[in-house]
Design an enzyme around this catalytic site. Structure first.
Site, PDB file in Angstrom:
ATOM      1  N   SER A 143      41.885 -56.922  15.987  1.00 36.33           N
ATOM      2  CA  SER A 143      41.120 -57.986  15.870  1.00 36.33           C
ATOM      3  C   SER A 143      41.105 -58.900  14.517  1.00 36.33           C
ATOM      4  O   SER A 143      41.484 -58.289  13.672  1.00 36.33           O
ATOM      5  CB  SER A 143      39.516 -57.228  16.211  1.00 36.33           C
ATOM      6  OG  SER A 143      38.463 -58.174  15.917  1.00 36.33           O
ATOM      7  N   TYR A 156      32.966 -51.843  12.136  1.00 33.69           N
ATOM      8  CA  TYR A 156      34.252 -52.226  12.939  1.00 33.69           C
ATOM      9  C   TYR A 156      35.461 -52.991  12.054  1.00 33.69           C
ATOM     10  O   TYR A 156      36.494 -52.725  12.435  1.00 33.69           O
ATOM     11  CB  TYR A 156      33.712 -53.328  14.044  1.00 33.69           C
ATOM     12  CG  TYR A 156      34.637 -53.646  15.046  1.00 33.69           C
ATOM     13  CD1 TYR A 156      35.052 -53.061  16.015  1.00 33.69           C
ATOM     14  CD2 TYR A 156      34.859 -55.147  14.949  1.00 33.69           C
ATOM     15  CE1 TYR A 156      35.979 -53.598  16.870  1.00 33.69           C
ATOM     16  CE2 TYR A 156      35.921 -55.664  15.623  1.00 33.69           C
ATOM     17  CZ  TYR A 156      36.534 -54.792  16.701  1.00 33.69           C
ATOM     18  OH  TYR A 156      37.231 -55.581  17.681  1.00 33.69           O
ATOM     19  N   LYS A 160      39.276 -51.711  11.945  1.00 35.94           N
ATOM     20  CA  LYS A 160      40.457 -52.485  12.485  1.00 35.94           C
ATOM     21  C   LYS A 160      41.366 -52.961  11.482  1.00 35.94           C
ATOM     22  O   LYS A 160      42.524 -52.971  11.572  1.00 35.94           O
ATOM     23  CB  LYS A 160      39.754 -53.690  13.180  1.00 35.94           C
ATOM     24  CG  LYS A 160      39.080 -53.576  14.666  1.00 35.94           C
ATOM     25  CD  LYS A 160      39.986 -53.090  15.487  1.00 35.94           C
ATOM     26  CE  LYS A 160      39.608 -52.983  16.862  1.00 35.94           C
ATOM     27  NZ  LYS A 160      40.412 -52.381  17.861  1.00 35.94           N
TER      28      LYS A 160
END
Length: 261
Positions: A143, A156, A160
């Site tokens: 991402s 997150y 990532k």
């Protein structure tokens, strides 16, 4: 693989984690359309499986955050297909959460899904791929948050960013038999992202994107076909950006309306 058609995956076996909806389903369908046999997994069986040319993907229930389940998933794919040529670590995601108050359990789950699970499945896949004459390909779906964090995405973002580092580390360790690559995906128009895109289906978001639209799931799927196929035999440890050029910096948006001309 037939050098005359570098995206012909006939006779090849592909495993897509989280491949029952959204981007994962598009990836599975793209490989099916290219001739591959495909297995997808999820924590619950979907009402409809990805398909192409009348051929559906196979499904197996699996929580890939569990290393035992991850290994069993790979074993099931190999038992069914007799081989494993491509692994796409697509399962991931997280709801927004305030980093100041988020619980340790939430952080652990987000990191487990977005970083540890890809490691577990790739580890099991590598044991199979490295013994095959043609080796194999692992693709990790990342991402833009790994490089450009957004509010509410601390766990997150960290996971990532770790996935990108993991990709590069595995690419060094597992070459030349197994290639490991990464896709940095930008905003993607999927049903699960509808709440982010709003009622205008991303029209407002498009105003700040260089390509003037969010990505579609097929944009990521086609990038997977490239990385796994015959056009990329020397591509290893790469980070392929599928974000349409990214977002226009905020300082420009405060001036005149952005124009591509």
């Amino acid at each position: 693989m037939d050098i005359g058609n570098p995206i012909d995956f006939s006779g090849r076996a592909v495993l897509v984690t989280g491949g029952t909806k959204g981007v994962g389903a598009a990836i599975a369908a793209a490989f099916l359309a290219a001739g591959a046999e495909v297995m997808v997994c999820g924590r619950g069986e979907p009402a409809e499986l990805p398909s192409a040319s009348g051929r559906p993907a196979l499904f197996r229930i699996a929580d890939v955050r569990d290393p035992t389940a991850a290994a069993a998933l790979v074993a099931a794919a190999v038992e069914r297909f007799g081989r494993l040529d491509v692994l796409v670590n697509n399962a991931g995601g997280s709801p927004d959460a305030d980093a100041a108050t988020v619980s340790p359990r939430f952080v652990e789950k987000v990191v487990a899904l977005n970083l540890l699970a890809p490691f577990y499945v790739a580890q099991a896949a590598n044991l199979v791929m490295r013994e095959q004459p043609e080796g194999g390909s692992v693709i990790n779906i990342g991402s833009v948050s790994a490089r450009h964090p957004q509010p509410g995405t601390a766990a997150y973002t960290a996971a990532k960013a770790g996935l990108l580092g993991l990709t590069r580390a595995l690419a060094l360790e597992w070459a030349p038999r197994v290639r490991v690559n990464h896709i940095t995906a930008g905003p993607i128009r999927t049903e699960s992202a509808a709440s982010v895109h709003g009622e205008d289906e991303g029209a407002a978001m498009a105003d700040v994107l260089a390509m003037r639209r969010p990505a579609m799931p097929d944009d990521v799927a086609h990038a997977c076909l490239y990385l796994a196929g015959g056009l990329a035999p020397y591509v290893n440890g790469a980070d392929l950006a599928v974000h349409g050029g990214g977002e226009v910096p905020a300082r420009y948006l405060t001036r005149t309306p952005f124009s591509s001309s």
